[in-house]
Design a protein around this motif. Structure first.
Motif, mmCIF file in Angstrom:
data_model
loop_
_atom_site.group_PDB
_atom_site.id
_atom_site.type_symbol
_atom_site.label_atom_id
_atom_site.label_comp_id
_atom_site.label_asym_id
_atom_site.label_seq_id
_atom_site.Cartn_x
_atom_site.Cartn_y
_atom_site.Cartn_z
ATOM 1 N N ASN A 40 -6.778 -7.471 20.539
ATOM 2 C CA ASN A 40 -5.758 -6.511 20.095
ATOM 3 C C ASN A 40 -4.403 -7.188 19.905
ATOM 4 O O ASN A 40 -3.681 -6.932 18.938
ATOM 5 C CB ASN A 40 -5.643 -5.366 21.096
ATOM 6 N N GLU A 41 -4.071 -8.062 20.886
ATOM 7 C CA GLU A 41 -2.806 -8.777 20.759
ATOM 8 C C GLU A 41 -2.808 -9.684 19.531
ATOM 9 O O GLU A 41 -1.807 -9.805 18.822
ATOM 10 C CB GLU A 41 -2.542 -9.595 22.024
ATOM 11 N N GLN A 42 -3.966 -10.307 19.272
ATOM 12 C CA GLN A 42 -4.066 -11.201 18.127
ATOM 13 C C GLN A 42 -3.942 -10.436 16.814
ATOM 14 O O GLN A 42 -3.359 -10.925 15.837
ATOM 15 C CB GLN A 42 -5.405 -11.959 18.182
ATOM 16 N N LYS A 43 -4.503 -9.193 16.786
ATOM 17 C CA LYS A 43 -4.387 -8.372 15.579
ATOM 18 C C LYS A 43 -2.936 -8.070 15.262
ATOM 19 O O LYS A 43 -2.499 -8.134 14.104
ATOM 20 C CB LYS A 43 -5.162 -7.064 15.755
ATOM 21 N N GLN A 44 -2.164 -7.726 16.305
ATOM 22 C CA GLN A 44 -0.740 -7.445 16.086
ATOM 23 C C GLN A 44 -0.010 -8.689 15.600
ATOM 24 O O GLN A 44 0.842 -8.626 14.707
ATOM 25 C CB GLN A 44 -0.118 -6.942 17.390
ATOM 26 N N ILE A 45 -0.346 -9.829 16.194
ATOM 27 C CA ILE A 45 0.299 -11.083 15.781
ATOM 28 C C ILE A 45 -0.049 -11.405 14.329
ATOM 29 O O ILE A 45 0.807 -11.827 13.542
ATOM 30 C CB ILE A 45 -0.136 -12.238 16.712
ATOM 31 N N ASN A 46 -1.347 -11.193 13.972
ATOM 32 C CA ASN A 46 -1.773 -11.479 12.593
ATOM 33 C C ASN A 46 -1.064 -10.574 11.583
ATOM 34 O O ASN A 46 -0.684 -11.017 10.491
ATOM 35 C CB ASN A 46 -3.286 -11.306 12.471
ATOM 36 N N ALA A 47 -0.901 -9.281 11.940
ATOM 37 C CA ALA A 47 -0.222 -8.349 11.026
ATOM 38 C C ALA A 47 1.225 -8.780 10.789
ATOM 39 O O ALA A 47 1.729 -8.769 9.653
ATOM 40 C CB ALA A 47 -0.276 -6.938 11.601
ATOM 41 N N GLN A 48 1.883 -9.165 11.870
ATOM 42 C CA GLN A 48 3.265 -9.626 11.738
ATOM 43 C C GLN A 48 3.334 -10.923 10.950
ATOM 44 O O GLN A 48 4.231 -11.122 10.118
ATOM 45 C CB GLN A 48 3.874 -9.811 13.131
ATOM 46 N N ALA A 49 2.346 -11.786 11.185
ATOM 47 C CA ALA A 49 2.335 -13.070 10.485
ATOM 48 C C ALA A 49 2.129 -12.872 8.978
ATOM 49 O O ALA A 49 2.724 -13.581 8.163
ATOM 50 C CB ALA A 49 1.233 -13.960 11.054
ATOM 51 N N ARG A 50 1.256 -11.901 8.619
ATOM 52 C CA ARG A 50 1.011 -11.647 7.201
ATOM 53 C C ARG A 50 2.282 -11.193 6.478
ATOM 54 O O ARG A 50 2.567 -11.611 5.359
ATOM 55 C CB ARG A 50 -0.101 -10.602 7.034
#
Length: 653
Positions: A390-400
């Motif tokens: 879940n934390e990685q998903k949030q990081i990926n969304a911000q990174a995109r």
């Protein structure tokens, strides 16, 4: 009545300890125990105990335990519950430091469960203590429960599993979990954090039998640590410097272990020695376990280099706590040591000890690992994995979103770069044309250097093969000795074997040197003496041998005659110079060379030469061989008969 007598005796011991510590303490090296005793209140003593860099700098853990028990008895006598609680926490920590994990666990668990009034710092200390205790007791299910409580208190974000995997011997899984859990938390400019990270990854690789890859990671760790230590912009406390020194010692020790696994024993030894010296100052059990591991690897390196006395000294070192795996390795090395010195009876004893340990472990290991694995990969790990996803998903969304904004900037930069590159293309073409000749010269130089390297490699290989062939001859002589009953024949074969070993040692020293043209004689003579002692193992071990050849180097044409001359002289001293008792026996060897002139001297304080030495010299093979070897060096042997012993000497060019 007995209780009061014990209390009086304990108090007297406390006063004596207090006085003694006051006498030996200096301003530069103050005893932490003395500072603890000088504190005015239990809270002050509690802070000194847990905040000191090395509480055992001058006093042992047993001294601390005695002192804390006295304060605890006084606190209980005055019904000071807060002070009693603090002293019990300190008592539990000392038991942990002593490796008495059962006692430490019982005390820490009792304190944690029975005291609702514990402050946050005390709870943190007790949970860390229980975590370490359960790890050492291999009670991983209880260790995970403790880590859940640490997460509930906010002491950790996740329940880490990498060290549990490592304790179970699953080093690949441990490395993968560690990289996944820890790498994202380290900033790019955190040199110390990166040093710890690469050190841990390198050690997991080493434990997983990947020494070359591990060595690369450990060298990265050392480089990051050097950056941290040399960064004058970062303020470092005394505790920070102490921890950095321990980390550096740990990294050097692991590099040394990798070198031993790769066969680079000479490089490994100084690293292991330095690591052992520094880690001994650490109060942590994990560092003391590293001291044991480093000592065993040091013994292995000395054994491979045939430094049997040093290897035995390492193996005889005493430690407070040795794990089962360390005991198995120690027994294996002792068996190998006794094999090498041909004491097969003792070797068999240590081989059998390991068989018994392995039989016992094999009955318990499968069930234990299965039980621990069920615990480790249970629901908690699934929860951790989901949380990380879940934390990685949030990081990926911000990174995109950030990448989209940067993509436009990159496009503009690329267009600018294209025009810039076109402008530079002409300059590059002119530059490439101008350096074409330089490249040709560099290639020719490279070819010449490779030819020289290949030549050195071939020379080393030749010396290596000559040494191996001579060792084979020595082995054949040993086999012949075992099949011969004639005492005279056995002695002759042993003498021949000793001479062959002297020549083999020359070639061994040559292919181990960077310079193939000369041999450093101090080290060669020491190795030769050890070789002769192993042949005449019933005598010569109590003789004091002084070697004065430091800095003297000889080429192979001179080194081989000198080796054979020394072999004959030392063998004669061991066999004949001390027929009754060699307790006060002394041998002196001097070899020096100044320019084209050299000088050799050999003497002992034994019974001396017989009266008919000159007549015997025509029939004694040893004396005839020495004279011929001296003639080969274009010199003449001089013999001085003394009141005690004999002296041989000659000059050479």
């Amino acid at each position: 009545m007995g209780r009061y007598v014990r209390l009086i005796f304990t108090t007297i011991s406390f006063v004596f300890l207090y006085t003694a510590s006051a006498q030996v303490t200096t301003d530069d090296d103050r005893s932490v125990l003395k500072e603890f005793q000088d504190a005015s209140a239990p809270s002050g003593r509690f802070n000194v105990f847990f905040n000191s860099i090395n509480r055992y700098n001058l006093n042992s853990a047993y001294d601390w335990l005695d002192t804390i028990k006295i304060y605890l008895a006084n606190a209980e006598k005055t019904n000071d519950s807060l002070a009693s609680k603090m002293y019990r926490i300190m008592e539990a920590q000392v038991y942990n430091d002593l490796g008495e994990y059962d006692k430490s666990t019982a005390l820490a668990k009792e304190m944690y469960l029975s005291n609702d009034s514990l402050d946050f710092e005390s709870k943190k200390i007790l949970l860390e203590m229980l975590d370490d205790n359960y790890a050492n007791l291999q009670l991983f299910d209880k260790q995970i429960e403790i880590r859940k409580r640490k997460r509930e208190l906010g002491l950790t974000d996740n329940v880490a599993f990498y060290d549990i995997y490592s304790n179970l011997g699953l080093y690949t899984e441990a490395r993968n979990k560690y990289i996944m859990d820890v790498k994202p938390t380290i900033a790019d400019n955190d040199s110390y954090g990166l040093a710890k990270y690469h050190s841990k990854v390198g050690n997991y690789l080493r434990l997983d039998n990947s020494a070359p890859t591990a060595l690369s990671e450990l060298k990265k760790a050392k480089a990051y640590l050097d950056v941290y230590l040399n960064d004058i912009s970062t303020q470092k406390s005394e505790a920070d410097i102490f921890e950095s020194d321990l980390l550096k010692a740990e990294i050097e020790g692991n590099i040394g272990k990798c070198n031993v696994q790769l066969g680079d024993y000479e490089e490994a030894i100084p690293l292991l020695l330095n690591s052992i010296e520094v880690l001994k100052t650490s109060p942590r059990n994990s560092d003391q376990s590293e001291v044991v591991d480093n000592t065993l690897f040091l013994a292995d390196a000395n054994l491979k280099l045939e430094r049997f006395a040093e290897a035995k000294k390492n193996l005889d070192a005493e430690f407070d706590h040795v794990t089962v795996l360390q005991t198995i390795k120690r027994n294996s090395l002792l068996a190998a040591y006794y094999d090498r010195i041909e004491n097969y009876r003792n070797a068999a004893i240590y081989y059998k000890r390991n068989e018994r340990i392995n039989d016992s472990m094999s009955q318990k290991e499968a069930a234990l690992i299965k039980q621990q694995l069920v615990t480790v990969v249970g629901n908690e790990e699934m929860q951790n994995s989901l949380r990380i996803i879940n934390e990685q998903k949030q990081i990926n969304a911000q990174a995109r979103s950030e990448m989209k904004a940067k993509e436009e900037q990159i496009n503009l930069v690329i267009i600018s770069l294209i025009f810039t590159l076109l402008g530079f293309a002409g300059l590059v073409y002119a530059y490439m044309k101008s350096i074409k000749n330089q490249r040709l010269i560099a290639e020719q130089k490279h070819i010449i250097e490779n030819a020289l390297i290949e030549k050195d490699s071939l020379l080393k290989e030749i010396h290596h093969r000559v040494k191996n062939n001579l060792q084979m001859v020595s082995s054949l002589l040993s086999l012949q000795t075992k099949n011969t009953r004639s005492k005279a024949a056995i002695e002759a074969l042993e003498e021949g074997k000793s001479r062959v070993k002297a020549m083999a040692l020359i070639h061994q020293k040559l292919y181990q040197n960077d310079d193939l043209s000369v041999i450093e004689m101090q080290g060669y003579i020491e190795s030769l003496i050890n070789s002769v002692q192993s042949v005449y193992k019933k005598g010569g071990h109590n003789i004091s041998i002084t070697i004065d050849a430091e800095g003297t180097e000889l080429d192979i044409d001179r080194a081989i005659p000198f080796g054979l001359i020394l072999n004959e002289l030392v063998s004669n001293s061991f066999k004949y110079a001390f027929p009754e008792n060699d307790e006060n026996g002394k041998i002196y060897i001097h070899l020096s060379k100044n320019g084209d002139q050299g000088y050799f001297e050999y003497s002992d304080n034994g019974v001396g030469l017989p009266e008919d030495t000159e007549e015997r010299s025509h029939s004694s093979m040893g004396i005839r061989l020495i004279n011929r070897l001296v003639n080969q060096l274009q010199s003449k042997l001089n013999i001085d008969k003394q009141n005690e012993g004999v002296r041989f000497w000659f000059n050479f060019s």
